[in-house]
Design an enzyme around this catalytic site. Structure first.
Site, PDB file in Angstrom:
ATOM      1  N   PHE A   1      32.961  43.555  44.208  1.00  0.00           N
ATOM      2  CA  PHE A   1      32.445  44.607  45.108  1.00  0.00           C
ATOM      3  C   PHE A   1      30.941  44.782  44.998  1.00  0.00           C
ATOM      4  O   PHE A   1      30.304  45.277  45.925  1.00  0.00           O
ATOM      5  CB  PHE A   1      33.137  45.955  44.799  1.00  0.00           C
ATOM      6  CG  PHE A   1      32.598  46.638  43.563  1.00  0.00           C
ATOM      7  CD1 PHE A   1      31.447  47.405  43.613  1.00  0.00           C
ATOM      8  CD2 PHE A   1      33.235  46.498  42.327  1.00  0.00           C
ATOM      9  CE1 PHE A   1      30.942  48.013  42.470  1.00  0.00           C
ATOM     10  CE2 PHE A   1      32.737  47.105  41.187  1.00  0.00           C
ATOM     11  CZ  PHE A   1      31.583  47.862  41.266  1.00  0.00           C
TER      12      PHE A   1
ATOM     13  N   LYS B   1      37.442  35.382  50.465  1.00  0.00           N
ATOM     14  CA  LYS B   1      38.294  36.554  50.185  1.00  0.00           C
ATOM     15  C   LYS B   1      37.367  37.588  49.539  1.00  0.00           C
ATOM     16  O   LYS B   1      37.101  37.558  48.346  1.00  0.00           O
ATOM     17  CB  LYS B   1      39.433  36.139  49.228  1.00  0.00           C
ATOM     18  CG  LYS B   1      40.691  36.981  49.296  1.00  0.00           C
ATOM     19  CD  LYS B   1      40.508  38.475  49.076  1.00  0.00           C
ATOM     20  CE  LYS B   1      40.305  38.863  47.643  1.00  0.00           C
ATOM     21  NZ  LYS B   1      39.934  40.299  47.479  1.00  0.00           N
TER      22      LYS B   1
ATOM     23  N   SER C   1      35.445  40.344  37.263  1.00  0.00           N
ATOM     24  CA  SER C   1      35.577  40.731  35.858  1.00  0.00           C
ATOM     25  C   SER C   1      36.167  39.575  35.040  1.00  0.00           C
ATOM     26  O   SER C   1      36.836  38.687  35.578  1.00  0.00           O
ATOM     27  CB  SER C   1      36.473  41.965  35.767  1.00  0.00           C
ATOM     28  OG  SER C   1      37.728  41.667  36.346  1.00  0.00           O
TER      29      SER C   1
ATOM     30  N   CYS D   1      25.857  42.671  37.391  1.00  0.00           N
ATOM     31  CA  CYS D   1      26.263  41.856  36.240  1.00  0.00           C
ATOM     32  C   CYS D   1      25.067  41.462  35.396  1.00  0.00           C
ATOM     33  O   CYS D   1      25.211  41.001  34.282  1.00  0.00           O
ATOM     34  CB  CYS D   1      26.991  40.608  36.705  1.00  0.00           C
ATOM     35  SG  CYS D   1      25.903  39.548  37.627  1.00  0.00           S
TER      36      CYS D   1
ATOM     37  N   GLU E   1      32.081  46.125  28.734  1.00  0.00           N
ATOM     38  CA  GLU E   1      31.194  46.279  29.888  1.00  0.00           C
ATOM     39  C   GLU E   1      31.506  47.620  30.550  1.00  0.00           C
ATOM     40  O   GLU E   1      32.649  47.883  30.915  1.00  0.00           O
ATOM     41  CB  GLU E   1      31.462  45.144  30.885  1.00  0.00           C
ATOM     42  CG  GLU E   1      30.603  45.216  32.120  1.00  0.00           C
ATOM     43  CD  GLU E   1      30.916  44.095  33.127  1.00  0.00           C
ATOM     44  OE1 GLU E   1      32.096  43.813  33.370  1.00  0.00           O
ATOM     45  OE2 GLU E   1      29.965  43.517  33.666  1.00  0.00           O
TER      46      GLU E   1
HETATM   47  P1  NAD Z   1      37.348  42.341  39.970  1.00  0.00           P
HETATM   48  O1  NAD Z   1      37.581  41.287  38.953  1.00  0.00           O
HETATM   49  O2  NAD Z   1      38.165  43.570  39.912  1.00  0.00           O
HETATM   50  O3  NAD Z   1      37.543  41.753  41.459  1.00  0.00           O
HETATM   51  C1  NAD Z   1      36.899  40.569  41.867  1.00  0.00           C
HETATM   52  C2  NAD Z   1      37.745  39.918  42.968  1.00  0.00           C
HETATM   53  O4  NAD Z   1      39.005  39.546  42.416  1.00  0.00           O
HETATM   54  C3  NAD Z   1      38.035  40.832  44.154  1.00  0.00           C
HETATM   55  O5  NAD Z   1      37.924  40.075  45.333  1.00  0.00           O
HETATM   56  C4  NAD Z   1      39.465  41.269  43.911  1.00  0.00           C
HETATM   57  O6  NAD Z   1      40.177  41.528  45.097  1.00  0.00           O
HETATM   58  C5  NAD Z   1      40.077  40.075  43.200  1.00  0.00           C
HETATM   59  N1  NAD Z   1      41.151  40.464  42.273  1.00  0.00           N
HETATM   60  C6  NAD Z   1      41.267  41.624  41.597  1.00  0.00           C
HETATM   61  N2  NAD Z   1      42.381  41.605  40.838  1.00  0.00           N
HETATM   62  C7  NAD Z   1      42.967  40.412  41.033  1.00  0.00           C
HETATM   63  C8  NAD Z   1      44.148  39.796  40.516  1.00  0.00           C
HETATM   64  N3  NAD Z   1      44.941  40.424  39.648  1.00  0.00           N
HETATM   65  N4  NAD Z   1      44.455  38.544  40.924  1.00  0.00           N
HETATM   66  C9  NAD Z   1      43.664  37.902  41.801  1.00  0.00           C
HETATM   67  N5  NAD Z   1      42.532  38.441  42.326  1.00  0.00           N
HETATM   68  C10 NAD Z   1      42.182  39.676  41.940  1.00  0.00           C
HETATM   69  O7  NAD Z   1      35.776  42.700  39.888  1.00  0.00           O
HETATM   70  P2  NAD Z   1      34.997  43.857  40.620  1.00  0.00           P
HETATM   71  O8  NAD Z   1      35.351  45.157  39.989  1.00  0.00           O
HETATM   72  O9  NAD Z   1      35.104  43.725  42.089  1.00  0.00           O
HETATM   73  O10 NAD Z   1      33.493  43.464  40.234  1.00  0.00           O
HETATM   74  C11 NAD Z   1      32.860  43.859  39.044  1.00  0.00           C
HETATM   75  C12 NAD Z   1      32.915  42.762  37.994  1.00  0.00           C
HETATM   76  O11 NAD Z   1      32.321  41.569  38.506  1.00  0.00           O
HETATM   77  C13 NAD Z   1      32.121  43.110  36.739  1.00  0.00           C
HETATM   78  O12 NAD Z   1      32.869  42.716  35.623  1.00  0.00           O
HETATM   79  C14 NAD Z   1      30.867  42.274  36.866  1.00  0.00           C
HETATM   80  O13 NAD Z   1      30.235  41.935  35.646  1.00  0.00           O
HETATM   81  C15 NAD Z   1      31.403  41.062  37.537  1.00  0.00           C
HETATM   82  N6  NAD Z   1      30.339  40.309  38.186  1.00  0.00           N
HETATM   83  C16 NAD Z   1      29.907  39.187  37.568  1.00  0.00           C
HETATM   84  C17 NAD Z   1      28.882  38.462  38.110  1.00  0.00           C
HETATM   85  C18 NAD Z   1      28.399  37.216  37.451  1.00  0.00           C
HETATM   86  O14 NAD Z   1      27.618  36.522  38.053  1.00  0.00           O
HETATM   87  N7  NAD Z   1      28.829  36.882  36.244  1.00  0.00           N
HETATM   88  C19 NAD Z   1      28.299  38.876  39.318  1.00  0.00           C
HETATM   89  C20 NAD Z   1      28.771  40.026  39.938  1.00  0.00           C
HETATM   90  C21 NAD Z   1      29.799  40.739  39.346  1.00  0.00           C
END
Ligand code: NAD
Length: 500
Positions: A149, A173, A226, A281, A385
């Site tokens: 997000f 997605k 995450s 991040c 985090e």
């Molecule tokens: P999230 O892991 O909850 O969701 C990311 C994506 O995965 C979304 O599209 C979501 O719909 C999908 N998703 C969620 N649960 C799932 C499941 N059980 N099975 C399959 N798909 C699933 O992350 P978020 O809360 O949207 O974003 C924040 C996180 O992203 C933080 O941990 C942040 O550090 C990380 N992030 C990392 C970077 C990087 O470059 N390392 C960059 C941006 C964000």
């Protein structure tokens, strides 16, 4: 209420799914839309569309693919105000920050415009007498991207511009928390001349993601989110024979050396810790101060700066706030519970962002800037985090202690050192076990023509996002060895051929 559907074969389509998720304006707490959670069969149908489109798109010349990218870049720039507003309304970040995100995404399009050059491959004349060798970098087929997000445009744009420029077709997605803006981006791609079916959006959750991870017609999956989900994506996609790059969570430390310029450190830390309400991040969430004197001086300055921060809605302001709300109530509650746990674990709360209200936006998901001192490993606020506006100060005695601390953390996304001493900075770059390193730069996000990715539990998979790694990820290399002999070759060779 409007339901955001999918973008398939060049147009917005209404989803057949009976499941959907609410989309909120985080500044007001108001539900503004619904987004579909697509079905398995809709996701499979999108893959079929992308597979058909691949037949022709992969044969378009790199030069013509690049020209579409040039037009797309221009359209993104022309529409930047509208796109930024859309980000702010669903994510909450302030408008100038949303524009910054868009600019960083557009930079990947600029990089992709150079695709004829990037796909040139390698060539060796006369690897043997009369034998030449050269590489072909060919597209993979249908690729998929799953994004978080916190950057609803920039992170998808780490992925699809390069994938498309390399000749692949794509299924995005997006995060279900802020899905509107990427639908508009898809329309701009079409307007730029991208043929229908080359770029598609499936809105949804695990149900759609699991199809993208297991369907044999999808060849590569890029994920950012995450760490637990990144691990799952990497394991599941790899098990199904796909290329996977999965970027996860972070805990980014900044070392503050006693010789650092304290005013410079303070202003760098304010933006790095509290910009975008800490939902980056690459946010710095831990300041590692070498020596008590360094910590005391820095904290005094930080408290002063925090007291002058403006927090409010990301758009519709008179004077732009420094920081907006968190993305959702659930996330704001999680951040608040981390603050509670810091107090319980014995850290010293210096600035308390709980019970923070913004006038006329009492239902918004605001958490005020929060500062902890005397944070130690083992505390949840140090180990995990938080992804919110919470800055932790850890005090250490020496530079070596600071490096050991950072290298012991499970995450290794970004880090930085502030110092006026070149020798410590140079050692730091070499010794630190982190993927992206800043020297007197608080958020060392690599430019589009370099690659973005962390180490340790911040990344799964060998190739990072964009830059040369991005091109490698979205192409498979073929090496051709060729000769053009004259006349019939009559000698049979049964031993291993060698060149000379
Ligand atoms: P999230 O892991 O909850 O969701 C990311 C994506 O995965 C979304 O599209 C979501 O719909 C999908 N998703 C969620 N649960 C799932 C499941 N059980 N099975 C399959 N798909 C699933 O992350 P978020 O809360 O949207 O974003 C924040 C996180 O992203 C933080 O941990 C942040 O550090 C990380 N992030 C990392 C970077 C990087 O470059 N390392 C960059 C941006 C964000």
């Amino acid at each position: 209420m409007q339901v955001i559907g999918n973008f398939i074969n060049g147009e917005r389509v209404v989803s057949e799914s009976s499941r959907n998720a609410p989309v909120f304006n985080p500044a007001t707490g108001e539900q503004t839309k619904l987004v579909t959670l697509s079905t398995v069969s809709e996701t499979e149908a999108a893959i079929a569309v992308a597979q058909t489109a691949f037949e022709t798109w992969s044969k378009v010349t790199p030069l013509n693919r690049s020209r579409i990218m040039f037009r797309f870049k221009a359209l993104m720039e022309q529409n930047i105000d509208q796109l930024a507003e859309m980000i702010t309304l669903e994510h909450g970040k302030v408008l100038s920050d949303a524009k910054g995100e868009l600019t960083r995404g557009i930079e990947v399009v600029e990089f992709s415009c150079g695709i004829p050059h990037l796909l040139k491959g390698e060539h060796s004349l006369n690897v043997g007498r009369g034998v030449d060798s050269f590489s072909l970098m060919q597209p993979l087929g249908v690729c998929a991207g799953i994004s978080p997000f916190n950057f609803p445009v920039m992170v998808p744009m780490w992925m699809f511009p390069i994938a498309l420029a390399c000749g692949n077709t794509f299924i995005m997605k997006p995060s279900e928390k802020d899905p509107s803006v990427i639908m508009r981006v898809a329309e701009l791609l079409k307007e730029a001349g991208l043929p229908d079916g080359v770029f598609n959006i499936i809105n949804g959750d695990k149900e759609s993601v699991d199809v993208l991870l297991s369907d044999s017609r999808v060849h590569a999956v890029s994920f950012v989110g995450s760490t637990p989900i990144a691990e799952y994506i990497y394991a599941t996609g790899s098990k199904h024979g796909k290329r996977v790059q999965a970027l996860g969570g972070a805990k980014n430390h900044m070392i503050v050396m006693p010789d650092a310029e304290v005013d410079q450190v303070t202003s760098a830390l304010m933006g790095a810790a509290f910009g975008s309400a800490g939902e980056r991040c690459m946010a710095i969430s831990v300041a590692v101060c070498v020596g008590d004197g360094t910590a005391d001086l820095l904290i005094a300055k930080l408290k002063q700066e925090i007291s002058e921060m403006r927090v409010g809605p990301g758009s519709g302001f008179i004077e732009e706030p420094h920081m907006g709300p968190l993305v959702s109530k659930v996330h704001a509650d999680k951040v608040l519970s981390y603050i509670d746990s810091g107090i319980e674990d014995g850290a010293k709360l210096l600035v308390d962002g709980r019970d923070f209200k913004v006038v006329d936006h009492e239902q918004g998901y605001f958490v005020g800037p929060t500062l902890f001192d005397r944070v130690k490993p083992g505390m949840r606020i140090y180990n995990e985090e938080i992804f919110g506006p919470v800055l932790c100060v850890v005090r250490v005695k020496s530079y070596n202690d600071a490096v050991t601390l950072i290298n012991s953390h499970e995450y290794g996304n970004g880090t930085s050192i502030f110092t006026t001493d070149g020798d410590s900075a140079r050692q730091f770059c070499e010794q630190i076990q982190v993927g992206m390193v800043g020297v007197n730069i608080p958020i060392p996000v690599p430019m589009a023509f370099h690659s973005f990715g962390g180490w340790k539990r911040s990344v799964f998979g060998p190739l990072n996002m964009h830059g040369n790694d991005g091109v490698r990820f979205y192409t498979k290399m073929k090496t051709v060895t060729a000769r053009w002999p004259k006349g019939n070759q009559t000698t049979n060779t049964f031993s291993m051929p060698t060149m000379g």
